[in-house]
Design an enzyme around this catalytic site. Structure first.
Site, PDB file in Angstrom:
ATOM      1  N   GLU A 106       0.842  -1.192   0.000  1.00 33.95           N
ATOM      2  CA  GLU A 106       0.000   0.000   0.000  1.00 33.95           C
ATOM      3  C   GLU A 106       0.878   1.243   0.000  1.00 33.95           C
ATOM      4  O   GLU A 106       1.929   1.285   0.655  1.00 33.95           O
ATOM      5  CB  GLU A 106      -0.917   0.002   1.225  1.00 33.95           C
ATOM      6  CG  GLU A 106      -1.953   1.122   1.234  1.00 33.95           C
ATOM      7  CD  GLU A 106      -2.991   0.918   2.331  1.00 33.95           C
ATOM      8  OE1 GLU A 106      -3.718  -0.099   2.288  1.00 33.95           O
ATOM      9  OE2 GLU A 106      -3.059   1.770   3.236  1.00 33.95           O
ATOM     10  N   ASP A 108       0.322   5.334   0.610  1.00 38.02           N
ATOM     11  CA  ASP A 108      -0.693   6.222   1.170  1.00 38.02           C
ATOM     12  C   ASP A 108      -0.333   7.688   1.112  1.00 38.02           C
ATOM     13  O   ASP A 108       0.774   8.089   1.514  1.00 38.02           O
ATOM     14  CB  ASP A 108      -0.918   5.917   2.665  1.00 38.02           C
ATOM     15  CG  ASP A 108      -1.489   4.547   2.922  1.00 38.02           C
ATOM     16  OD1 ASP A 108      -2.043   3.946   1.996  1.00 38.02           O
ATOM     17  OD2 ASP A 108      -1.374   4.080   4.065  1.00 38.02           O
ATOM     18  N   GLU A 110      -2.291  10.594   3.168  1.00 33.67           N
ATOM     19  CA  GLU A 110      -3.358  10.847   4.135  1.00 33.67           C
ATOM     20  C   GLU A 110      -3.280  12.309   4.574  1.00 33.67           C
ATOM     21  O   GLU A 110      -2.253  12.754   5.097  1.00 33.67           O
ATOM     22  CB  GLU A 110      -3.227   9.923   5.353  1.00 33.67           C
ATOM     23  CG  GLU A 110      -3.497   8.470   5.018  1.00 33.67           C
ATOM     24  CD  GLU A 110      -3.335   7.561   6.221  1.00 33.67           C
ATOM     25  OE1 GLU A 110      -4.244   6.755   6.486  1.00 33.67           O
ATOM     26  OE2 GLU A 110      -2.279   7.659   6.890  1.00 33.67           O
ATOM     27  N   GLN A 123       0.434  13.138   5.644  1.00 29.26           N
ATOM     28  CA  GLN A 123       1.151  11.940   6.076  1.00 29.26           C
ATOM     29  C   GLN A 123       1.237  10.958   4.910  1.00 29.26           C
ATOM     30  O   GLN A 123       0.252  10.721   4.216  1.00 29.26           O
ATOM     31  CB  GLN A 123       0.432  11.276   7.248  1.00 29.26           C
ATOM     32  CG  GLN A 123       1.054   9.935   7.676  1.00 29.26           C
ATOM     33  CD  GLN A 123       0.465   9.416   8.968  1.00 29.26           C
ATOM     34  OE1 GLN A 123       0.786   9.901  10.044  1.00 29.26           O
ATOM     35  NE2 GLN A 123      -0.401   8.413   8.875  1.00 29.26           N
ATOM     36  N   ARG A 134       5.962   3.063   8.452  1.00 23.44           N
ATOM     37  CA  ARG A 134       6.910   3.880   7.699  1.00 23.44           C
ATOM     38  C   ARG A 134       6.329   5.279   7.456  1.00 23.44           C
ATOM     39  O   ARG A 134       6.414   5.826   6.359  1.00 23.44           O
ATOM     40  CB  ARG A 134       7.247   3.213   6.367  1.00 23.44           C
ATOM     41  CG  ARG A 134       7.939   1.846   6.501  1.00 23.44           C
ATOM     42  CD  ARG A 134       8.337   1.299   5.135  1.00 23.44           C
ATOM     43  NE  ARG A 134       9.062   0.057   5.243  1.00 23.44           N
ATOM     44  CZ  ARG A 134       8.516  -1.146   5.098  1.00 23.44           C
ATOM     45  NH1 ARG A 134       7.203  -1.257   4.861  1.00 23.44           N
ATOM     46  NH2 ARG A 134       9.255  -2.240   5.192  1.00 23.44           N
ATOM     47  N   SER A 199     -10.014   9.836  16.345  1.00 24.33           N
ATOM     48  CA  SER A 199      -9.382   9.105  17.444  1.00 24.33           C
ATOM     49  C   SER A 199      -7.858   9.274  17.430  1.00 24.33           C
ATOM     50  O   SER A 199      -7.193   8.983  18.423  1.00 24.33           O
ATOM     51  CB  SER A 199      -9.734   7.619  17.359  1.00 24.33           C
ATOM     52  OG  SER A 199      -9.205   7.040  16.173  1.00 24.33           O
ATOM     53  N   TRP A 200      -7.297   9.791  16.290  1.00 24.66           N
ATOM     54  CA  TRP A 200      -5.838   9.882  16.180  1.00 24.66           C
ATOM     55  C   TRP A 200      -5.330  11.006  15.278  1.00 24.66           C
ATOM     56  O   TRP A 200      -4.193  11.461  15.436  1.00 24.66           O
ATOM     57  CB  TRP A 200      -5.267   8.574  15.615  1.00 24.66           C
ATOM     58  CG  TRP A 200      -5.714   8.294  14.202  1.00 24.66           C
ATOM     59  CD1 TRP A 200      -6.880   7.696  13.827  1.00 24.66           C
ATOM     60  CD2 TRP A 200      -5.022   8.632  12.987  1.00 24.66           C
ATOM     61  NE1 TRP A 200      -6.962   7.639  12.447  1.00 24.66           N
ATOM     62  CE2 TRP A 200      -5.836   8.201  11.908  1.00 24.66           C
ATOM     63  CE3 TRP A 200      -3.803   9.245  12.708  1.00 24.66           C
ATOM     64  CZ2 TRP A 200      -5.478   8.367  10.574  1.00 24.66           C
ATOM     65  CZ3 TRP A 200      -3.439   9.424  11.374  1.00 24.66           C
ATOM     66  CH2 TRP A 200      -4.265   8.975  10.329  1.00 24.66           C
ATOM     67  N   ARG A 280      10.824   5.296  19.274  1.00 23.75           N
ATOM     68  CA  ARG A 280       9.789   4.375  18.800  1.00 23.75           C
ATOM     69  C   ARG A 280      10.369   2.999  18.489  1.00 23.75           C
ATOM     70  O   ARG A 280       9.782   1.971  18.814  1.00 23.75           O
ATOM     71  CB  ARG A 280       9.128   4.963  17.556  1.00 23.75           C
ATOM     72  CG  ARG A 280       8.100   4.054  16.884  1.00 23.75           C
ATOM     73  CD  ARG A 280       7.574   4.718  15.624  1.00 23.75           C
ATOM     74  NE  ARG A 280       6.599   3.918  14.932  1.00 23.75           N
ATOM     75  CZ  ARG A 280       6.057   4.251  13.757  1.00 23.75           C
ATOM     76  NH1 ARG A 280       6.406   5.391  13.175  1.00 23.75           N
ATOM     77  NH2 ARG A 280       5.180   3.463  13.179  1.00 23.75           N
TER      78      ARG A 280
END
Length: 294
Positions: A106, A108, A110, A123, A134, A199-200, A280
């Site tokens: 995929e 993306d 966003e 993003q 990533r 939510s994020w 992270r």
């Protein structure tokens, strides 16, 4: 020549490079009704009478989305988008390629909405063989709600390039020979959606959608699908031919002009890069982080 004129001139060079080699493989009709189908909530999808523009709506009832009729393996996809204006906190506009498999690939884009007066965040993410993590984030250098801007993905056997108005904002190279996942076997469809991500998406989920400001609308148009249509055999899409222009050597890496712009984006607009997030990954960054981007 002032900075604005320099930017316009360089964008012109980038566009010329793209146009000169975009031949014979265009498969789009530029009619949303012919090239795409509605994935969900048709009442929230509005298409112009000529099929050339489409809008998606998000309200408390539902989001909405559409997908390409065909799947593709390598090529370039361009989509012009005008994002949700005003207070868009919690909304997410997603424009992406996906194989829809358990071990999916995929790519993306966003677009993460924000409270009124604060900039949108773009993003990007790359899934390869089912693994992602990533993410990269940038602030755009313009207001993406005022007009349409072109968001592109160039995908070939050597690299994936995410572009905004022909400016490369991210490069993901094929380092499969070094054990790094790279999308190279699974065909992908094009999907576009507008949905509730409060939510994020904005300020770590602390800024929620203000439904009193809805409904929320994002618009799309003037797309171009210049890619290899999946017919069941990867050999045809991986071939070096005049039709598969993206497989030519000149597209194996960024040009010198593109590198200048890429460095500019990284220096002035990058706000998060997973390859810099030692906390992270507990100082064990993914292997591709130590390998060349171009």
């Amino acid at each position: 020549m002032n900075n604005n004129h320099k930017i316009i001139a360089l964008i012109g060079l980038l566009m010329l490079e793209m146009v000169q080699n975009s031949v014979a493989s265009v498969v789009s009709t530029r009619d949303f009704n012919k090239d795409f189908f509605v994935m969900w909530s048709p009442s929230h999808v509005n298409t112009s009478s000529d099929g050339q523009t489409r809008s998606l709506k998000l309200d408390q009832e539902s989001g909405s989305g559409f997908s390409s009729n065909q799947m593709f393996l390598f090529g370039q996809i361009d989509m012009q988008i005008k994002l949700v204006p005003g207070d868009s906190a919690g909304t997410v506009v997603a424009y992406y390629l996906t194989s829809d498999q358990p071990n999916r690939d995929e790519l993306d884009f966003e677009f993460l909405g924000n409270v009124d007066g604060k900039a949108y965040i773009l993003q990007t993410n790359v899934f390869a063989d089912g693994f992602d993590n990533r993410e990269e984030r940038i602030n755009l250098w313009f207001d993406p709600t005022k007009d349409f801007h072109t968001y592109s993905i160039l995908w070939n056997l050597r690299q994936i390039v995410f572009m905004v108005d022909w400016i490369p904002i991210r490069v993901y190279r094929n380092h499969a020979d070094k054990g790094v996942g790279f999308p190279r076997w699974q065909p992908m469809s094009i999907k576009v959606s507008l949905w509730n991500g409060d939510s994020w998406a904005t300020n770590g989920g602390r800024d929620k959608i203000d439904w009193s400001k809805g409904p929320f609308l994002a618009s799309f148009g003037n797309y171009k699908i210049d890619a290899c249509v999946w017919k069941g055999n990867a050999r045809f899409c991986r071939a070096d031919s005049s039709t598969n222009w993206w497989n030519k050597e000149r597209y194996s890496s960024l040009t010198s002009t593109q590198r200048r712009y890429f460095k500019w984006v990284r220096k002035y607009h990058l706000i998060y890069d997973y390859c810099q997030d030692n906390q992270r990954f507990q100082t064990k960054l993914p292997k591709e982080c130590s390998l060349p981007k171009y």
